[in-house]
Design an enzyme around this catalytic site. Sequence first.
Site, mmCIF file in Angstrom:
data_model
loop_
_atom_site.group_PDB
_atom_site.id
_atom_site.type_symbol
_atom_site.label_atom_id
_atom_site.label_comp_id
_atom_site.label_asym_id
_atom_site.label_seq_id
_atom_site.Cartn_x
_atom_site.Cartn_y
_atom_site.Cartn_z
ATOM 1 C CB CYS A 207 120.386 10.448 30.382
ATOM 2 S SG CYS A 207 119.476 11.996 30.405
ATOM 3 N N GLY B 159 116.157 15.710 30.591
ATOM 4 C CA GLY B 159 115.727 14.981 29.399
ATOM 5 C C GLY B 159 114.223 14.787 29.352
ATOM 6 C CB THR B 160 111.688 13.930 31.952
ATOM 7 O OG1 THR B 160 112.527 14.573 32.908
ATOM 8 C CG2 THR B 160 111.698 12.445 32.168
#
Lengths: 485, 485
Positions: A66, A332-333
């Site tokens: 990111c 991504g989380t």
Amino acid sequence: MLPRVIKTENDLGSHLFLGSRHLNMRIIIVGGGAAGATAAQFARKQDRDAEIIVFEETPYPEYSRCGLPHALSGEIPSFEDLIEFTPEWFQRNKIDLRLSTRVTEVEVHKHELKAEGKNGTIIEHFDSLIIATGAAPSVPRIEGVLMNERLRDGIFQFRGMDDAKKLKDWCGRGRRKVLVVGAGLVGLEVAEALSKSNHEVIVAEYLESALPLMIDPDMAEPLASAMANAGVKLITSAAVEQIIGAEWIEGARIKRRSDGSTERIDCDTVVLATSQKPSTSLAQRMGCKVGRGGHILVDMRCETNLKGIFAVGDCTEYKDFITGAEMPVGLGTLAVRMGEVAGKNAAGGDSHVPEGFLSARVTRIFGLEIAATGPITSSISNKANMIQTRTKGSTLSPYYPGGKDLLVKLTASADGGQILSCQIVGEKEAGLRIDIVSSFMLGGLTVGDLAKFENAYAPPVSPCVDALTVAAQAILIKLARAKPG
Amino acid sequence: MLPRVIKTENDLGSHLFLGSRHLNMRIIIVGGGAAGATAAQFARKQDRDAEIIVFEETPYPEYSRCGLPHALSGEIPSFEDLIEFTPEWFQRNKIDLRLSTRVTEVEVHKHELKAEGKNGTIIEHFDSLIIATGAAPSVPRIEGVLMNERLRDGIFQFRGMDDAKKLKDWCGRGRRKVLVVGAGLVGLEVAEALSKSNHEVIVAEYLESALPLMIDPDMAEPLASAMANAGVKLITSAAVEQIIGAEWIEGARIKRRSDGSTERIDCDTVVLATSQKPSTSLAQRMGCKVGRGGHILVDMRCETNLKGIFAVGDCTEYKDFITGAEMPVGLGTLAVRMGEVAGKNAAGGDSHVPEGFLSARVTRIFGLEIAATGPITSSISNKANMIQTRTKGSTLSPYYPGGKDLLVKLTASADGGQILSCQIVGEKEAGLRIDIVSSFMLGGLTVGDLAKFENAYAPPVSPCVDALTVAAQAILIKLARAKPG
């Protein structure tokens, strides 16, 4: 195959004392990105003695993907700053990180895998396996994109560190006229980064609005204005049909979907940022069940249909919290949350992810913070039982200087006021407000509860009647009117 | 007494059609602050035809009391900027606002009240009544504070607009040496405002730390440092015993509670910012039940023990969401939430506040944003079943420039991980994070859920592993260790 380590009697004793296994567990993780590295981290936390091996086909230890657009723009000085799990971290945690090594085959029943690296082929045994192979950008069917089955010079994809480095290197050799194909998150973040570093940028999107998988078309309007203000041209409902130019790229032919007309755009650089496809050929050969898009199916323990074989991150799909439908995991989380769960479980734990993911998401581009949670409207199938409002609030009370508008789109079920989704666009503080709405959704609270929410209020921080309260009050009025009688 | 308006047959017809009353409802609100004005607003929304009268004893229509320190400092140019519900707003909404008029008596059974204003005594009938009389600063027992039963020149309180105007006027006539008595929210916000406008400020607090009702002593440590950096002296565990000076204030004698030693402090101005007491003598004479501190007791409908008599805001007390104990309502947000509920109910609605209030609170002072939700630790009675962690996170991922530390204190129940309270201190974004925790608490979610929370993540906005995730993970480890076996 390396022999499994047999502990001395002394060691065994202490293990028995701890209620642990006689033999050390052996966990192998295929892919060292955010999902894989987090899995390694939590496998280690779960079991101090397990052998843990991570195979990563690139030469890079885990870094923030990111963050790549921000290193491309120069906000982050160097690409290497993005590395989060350093080789030293792996050493310190006694995790065997094998870079530039590609797992080519897994024999599930023998609990064995084959990998190719600098030192040739190696075979390793495992007790449990975690697949974290991610995804790869797909190459859209555009005439003139490929030459000898490879992307032509001047045409780029943008997923990994090498992609970003190549693009930065190319753009560092002169002012470029860039066509970005696809106005999704990657496309727009790259467009902004290149625009900031003084390149001329045009973005072409096949669908009718920017960020089409993140927010609804009406919520993308402020973004279109912000892009225009930043000098970035956005063309929506447009198909890029051909890349023009013999030796060098000279331009592209774009077809307007509305009327079929075509136009030629001058450019010397193209960034392909359309869709990503999951890297699951290995998993599919192993017998892992996949969904329609080729993503691996996992349960709440992040386990595949094969016992002891887990999968996490972009190569998987999982239930949407609101619709219940399977959807690709693309954040991504979520990769990190799944990594934690799979890492613990692969090491003998019993952890699970929630029943579904909200896919809460945010970006800050072209001066706007854009955030959303829950499905976009086009993904909600039962639109008859859906009520929506679009309201304007502010980050501060009207009397306090410096407040910024927040545009809030809230969707609730018409029968009980269940919060189905929320999208917020403003100059700042949209993301943390989306987190508040996500929390409400997870707790099963309604728009009625949101209307009464006691937000922490102080004039320099937030308004007494928050933008979320305004939205909730508006939708309650609409709900009351919609009731029969 | 004004006659109740009898509608024509035509009107009656349309009312019957709407299922409404034959006669217009008559709602009187005593007190036109945030709670009272909001009650008027929502009574009007509930019933377009009701007669609504607001009696306010000051000459000011509703303004933001929370904004007063910011007008004192000059951040907000004029005190009049703080007015939120203007006289025009009241007119537009056909609400009869009677300023400088004080309700002196209510005859509950006759549904009548008596008020004294510019035009002498008036008597009004009501169908329902809302008490929003607020609170008033108490005068601490300090020798030399009063002269002829009034505050001496140079001694100030700080609650209403006139208090703030008087203090600003006084401080505008030369550089002052100010002693602020009490390091609560009002005391510190006034201290900062005066310090910013170039006065020398000392704050004396009887308890052991600043903001003692808002955050725990350990969380107040960064604040003490920030005050020192700003040149404001904070003396804690200190009783102000005497104001010194014959004609003018020359100083104060302060006693250290630790060793009983006294010291003299030079000052020419004193701001009393200790406690507030509810203004409920009228309500008590009416027969409204009050709690130990004199606050009016109300139910979820904000109704007192007297049918049709509602009470809202600082003059009331209500259940704490976590402890269940009655606690004074002392926040603008709660005043507004209660005002909405009581306003609707007074007009025939059936609205209710939540079962308890979290008292979520935030301030930004001396460069810090300080926020909390749920009781401070000293108010939690069952400390045996309580686990706490204090962790440090950041507003951004480590690799992204500009992240600010966030100190998070999280408290959970040892048996189920229920979130009991959270306190956050940092340079920014503490308040919205507290709102996230409040949402979790309202939804009955646990620290386990918080550890898995999918916060919306983007490098320029927030970290992938949020400061709240870090706190939740830490407390989970502590919880696991605390479990027997």
